[in-house]
Every structure is written in C-alpha cells, then in structure tokens.
Design a protein around this motif. Structure first.
Motif, PDB file in Angstrom:
ATOM      1  N   TYR A  50       3.154  55.263  86.071  1.00 16.57           N
ATOM      2  CA  TYR A  50       3.241  55.690  87.030  1.00 16.57           C
ATOM      3  C   TYR A  50       2.362  54.498  87.959  1.00 16.57           C
ATOM      4  CZ  TYR A  50       2.124  56.416  91.978  1.00 16.57           C
ATOM      5  OH  TYR A  50       1.759  56.770  93.423  1.00 16.57           O
ATOM      6  N   GLU A  51       1.227  54.106  87.115  1.00 15.28           N
ATOM      7  CA  GLU A  51      -0.091  52.887  87.894  1.00 15.28           C
ATOM      8  C   GLU A  51       0.936  51.765  87.587  1.00 15.28           C
ATOM      9  OE1 GLU A  51      -3.141  54.298  86.221  1.00 15.28           O
ATOM     10  OE2 GLU A  51      -3.845  55.398  87.758  1.00 15.28           O
ATOM     11  N   LYS A  52       1.750  51.804  86.731  1.00 16.94           N
ATOM     12  CA  LYS A  52       2.218  50.421  85.864  1.00 16.94           C
ATOM     13  C   LYS A  52       3.401  50.228  87.210  1.00 16.94           C
ATOM     14  CE  LYS A  52       0.739  50.320  81.405  1.00 16.94           C
ATOM     15  NZ  LYS A  52       1.217  50.544  80.152  1.00 16.94           N
ATOM     16  N   GLY A  53       4.040  51.156  88.149  1.00 16.26           N
ATOM     17  CA  GLY A  53       5.198  50.955  88.975  1.00 16.26           C
ATOM     18  C   GLY A  53       6.096  51.743  87.899  1.00 16.26           C
ATOM     19  N   GLU A  54       6.082  52.306  86.363  1.00 18.25           N
ATOM     20  CA  GLU A  54       7.420  52.276  85.148  1.00 18.25           C
ATOM     21  C   GLU A  54       7.737  53.907  85.827  1.00 18.25           C
ATOM     22  OE1 GLU A  54       5.712  51.971  81.640  1.00 18.25           O
ATOM     23  OE2 GLU A  54       4.938  50.216  81.694  1.00 18.25           O
ATOM     24  N   THR A  55       8.627  53.454  86.706  1.00 13.33           N
ATOM     25  CA  THR A  55       8.832  55.181  87.724  1.00 13.33           C
ATOM     26  C   THR A  55      10.672  54.687  87.972  1.00 13.33           C
ATOM     27  OG1 THR A  55       8.601  54.164  90.217  1.00 13.33           O
ATOM     28  CG2 THR A  55       6.993  55.690  88.730  1.00 13.33           C
ATOM     29  N   ILE A  56      11.141  56.016  87.865  1.00 16.23           N
ATOM     30  CA  ILE A  56      12.539  56.240  88.817  1.00 16.23           C
ATOM     31  C   ILE A  56      12.675  57.187  88.956  1.00 16.23           C
ATOM     32  CG2 ILE A  56      13.575  55.418  86.008  1.00 16.23           C
ATOM     33  CD1 ILE A  56      14.274  57.921  84.960  1.00 16.23           C
ATOM     34  N   THR A  57      13.634  57.178  90.376  1.00 14.33           N
ATOM     35  CA  THR A  57      14.613  58.276  90.889  1.00 14.33           C
ATOM     36  C   THR A  57      14.985  60.078  89.991  1.00 14.33           C
ATOM     37  OG1 THR A  57      16.869  57.597  91.066  1.00 14.33           O
ATOM     38  CG2 THR A  57      15.383  56.596  92.140  1.00 14.33           C
ATOM     39  N   LEU A  58      14.746  60.584  90.656  1.00 20.18           N
ATOM     40  CA  LEU A  58      14.795  61.525  90.231  1.00 20.18           C
ATOM     41  C   LEU A  58      17.024  61.697  89.680  1.00 20.18           C
ATOM     42  CD1 LEU A  58      14.115  64.087  89.583  1.00 20.18           C
ATOM     43  CD2 LEU A  58      15.316  65.658  92.085  1.00 20.18           C
ATOM     44  N   ASN A  59      17.611  60.901  90.472  1.00 16.36           N
ATOM     45  CA  ASN A  59      18.662  61.296  90.703  1.00 16.36           C
ATOM     46  C   ASN A  59      19.326  60.006  89.193  1.00 16.36           C
ATOM     47  OD1 ASN A  59      19.593  62.587  92.295  1.00 16.36           O
ATOM     48  ND2 ASN A  59      20.314  61.196  93.573  1.00 16.36           N
ATOM     49  N   LYS A  60      18.556  59.493  88.641  1.00 17.06           N
ATOM     50  CA  LYS A  60      18.643  58.662  87.481  1.00 17.06           C
ATOM     51  C   LYS A  60      17.709  59.090  86.272  1.00 17.06           C
ATOM     52  CE  LYS A  60      18.125  53.268  89.058  1.00 17.06           C
ATOM     53  NZ  LYS A  60      19.632  53.495  88.591  1.00 17.06           N
ATOM     54  N   PHE A  61      16.830  59.890  86.842  1.00 18.11           N
ATOM     55  CA  PHE A  61      16.577  60.911  85.823  1.00 18.11           C
ATOM     56  C   PHE A  61      17.190  62.043  84.728  1.00 18.11           C
ATOM     57  CE2 PHE A  61      14.488  64.430  84.037  1.00 18.11           C
ATOM     58  CZ  PHE A  61      13.380  63.814  83.243  1.00 18.11           C
ATOM     59  N   LYS A  62      17.846  62.556  86.404  1.00 19.17           N
ATOM     60  CA  LYS A  62      19.177  63.717  85.896  1.00 19.17           C
ATOM     61  C   LYS A  62      20.665  62.690  84.927  1.00 19.17           C
ATOM     62  CE  LYS A  62      18.130  66.466  89.610  1.00 19.17           C
ATOM     63  NZ  LYS A  62      18.864  66.695  90.894  1.00 19.17           N
ATOM     64  N   GLU A  63      20.288  61.456  85.308  1.00 19.97           N
ATOM     65  CA  GLU A  63      21.460  60.727  84.864  1.00 19.97           C
ATOM     66  C   GLU A  63      21.566  60.121  83.502  1.00 19.97           C
ATOM     67  OE1 GLU A  63      22.378  57.444  86.768  1.00 19.97           O
ATOM     68  OE2 GLU A  63      23.080  57.852  88.646  1.00 19.97           O
ATOM     69  N   LYS A  64      19.858  60.153  83.059  1.00 14.62           N
ATOM     70  CA  LYS A  64      19.972  59.901  81.589  1.00 14.62           C
ATOM     71  C   LYS A  64      19.675  60.933  81.180  1.00 14.62           C
ATOM     72  CE  LYS A  64      16.138  57.239  79.611  1.00 14.62           C
ATOM     73  NZ  LYS A  64      14.996  56.784  79.469  1.00 14.62           N
ATOM     74  N   HIS A  65      19.147  62.764  81.304  1.00 10.50           N
ATOM     75  CA  HIS A  65      18.923  63.260  80.605  1.00 10.50           C
ATOM     76  C   HIS A  65      20.026  64.471  80.726  1.00 10.50           C
ATOM     77  CE1 HIS A  65      14.930  61.938  79.306  1.00 10.50           C
ATOM     78  NE2 HIS A  65      14.994  60.821  80.815  1.00 10.50           N
ATOM     79  N   PHE A  66      20.677  64.637  81.296  1.00 11.95           N
ATOM     80  CA  PHE A  66      21.817  65.556  81.578  1.00 11.95           C
ATOM     81  C   PHE A  66      22.715  65.445  81.643  1.00 11.95           C
ATOM     82  CE2 PHE A  66      17.519  66.923  83.599  1.00 11.95           C
ATOM     83  CZ  PHE A  66      16.999  68.098  82.595  1.00 11.95           C
ATOM     84  N   SER A  67      23.819  63.632  82.027  1.00 12.23           N
ATOM     85  CA  SER A  67      24.453  63.588  81.786  1.00 12.23           C
ATOM     86  C   SER A  67      25.427  64.398  80.407  1.00 12.23           C
ATOM     87  CB  SER A  67      24.705  62.401  81.876  1.00 12.23           C
ATOM     88  OG  SER A  67      24.758  61.275  80.809  1.00 12.23           O
ATOM     89  N   LYS A  68      26.740  64.721  81.115  1.00 12.05           N
ATOM     90  CA  LYS A  68      27.894  65.010  79.299  1.00 12.05           C
ATOM     91  C   LYS A  68      28.361  63.720  78.819  1.00 12.05           C
ATOM     92  CE  LYS A  68      28.887  69.240  81.718  1.00 12.05           C
ATOM     93  NZ  LYS A  68      30.134  69.942  82.588  1.00 12.05           N
ATOM     94  N   LYS A  69      28.002  63.991  77.762  1.00 17.71           N
ATOM     95  CA  LYS A  69      28.268  62.697  77.270  1.00 17.71           C
ATOM     96  C   LYS A  69      29.493  62.606  76.429  1.00 17.71           C
ATOM     97  CE  LYS A  69      23.880  61.125  76.640  1.00 17.71           C
ATOM     98  NZ  LYS A  69      22.263  60.276  75.388  1.00 17.71           N
TER      99      LYS A  69
END
Length: 69
Positions: A50-69
């Motif tokens: 977080y301090e380095k600015g290495e963050t993503i939005t909640l929507n991008k997190f959902k896409e990355k971790h919960f998308s159907k493959k």
C-alpha cells in the motif's frame, strides 16, 4: 450464565475495565490474543504494498480472483 467478550482499545481502558470487574467481584480471565506469524507477515506485506502504491481496485481484485475460467 451468559459471557461477554470485551475489546479495549488501549491499555488505559483495559486497566479501568479490570478495576471495575474486581470492584464488582466479577470473575474474569485475561487472554493474550496474538495472530500467527504467517498472518502478521501477510499484514506487513500488505502495508508495504500500500505504501508503495501497489494497489488495485476491488473490481480488479474480483476479476482476478473470482472470474470463471
């Protein structure tokens, strides 16, 4: 009988709560709650990211971790 969990926010609150319980002669148990080392490391890593600015939005997190493959 019902039991309650109390979560003081600082040492002063804890000291006061213990004093009140003792004055009322209410038995209580103190427990030190510590998180496992792997959880603490994960929290540290997240704060560093977080301090380095290495963050993503909640929507991008959902896409990355919960998308159907």
């Amino acid at each position: 009988m019902e039991a309650i969990a109390i979560h003081p926010e600082n040492p002063e609150q804890l000291k006061t709560i213990k004093a009140v319980l003792k004055a009322l002669k209410v038995p209580f148990e103190s427990q030190n709650l510590t998180l496992p080392p792997h959880v603490l490391k994960g929290i540290e890593k997240g704060i560093e990211q977080y301090e380095k600015g290495e963050t993503i939005t909640l929507n991008k997190f959902k896409e990355k971790h919960f998308s159907k493959k």
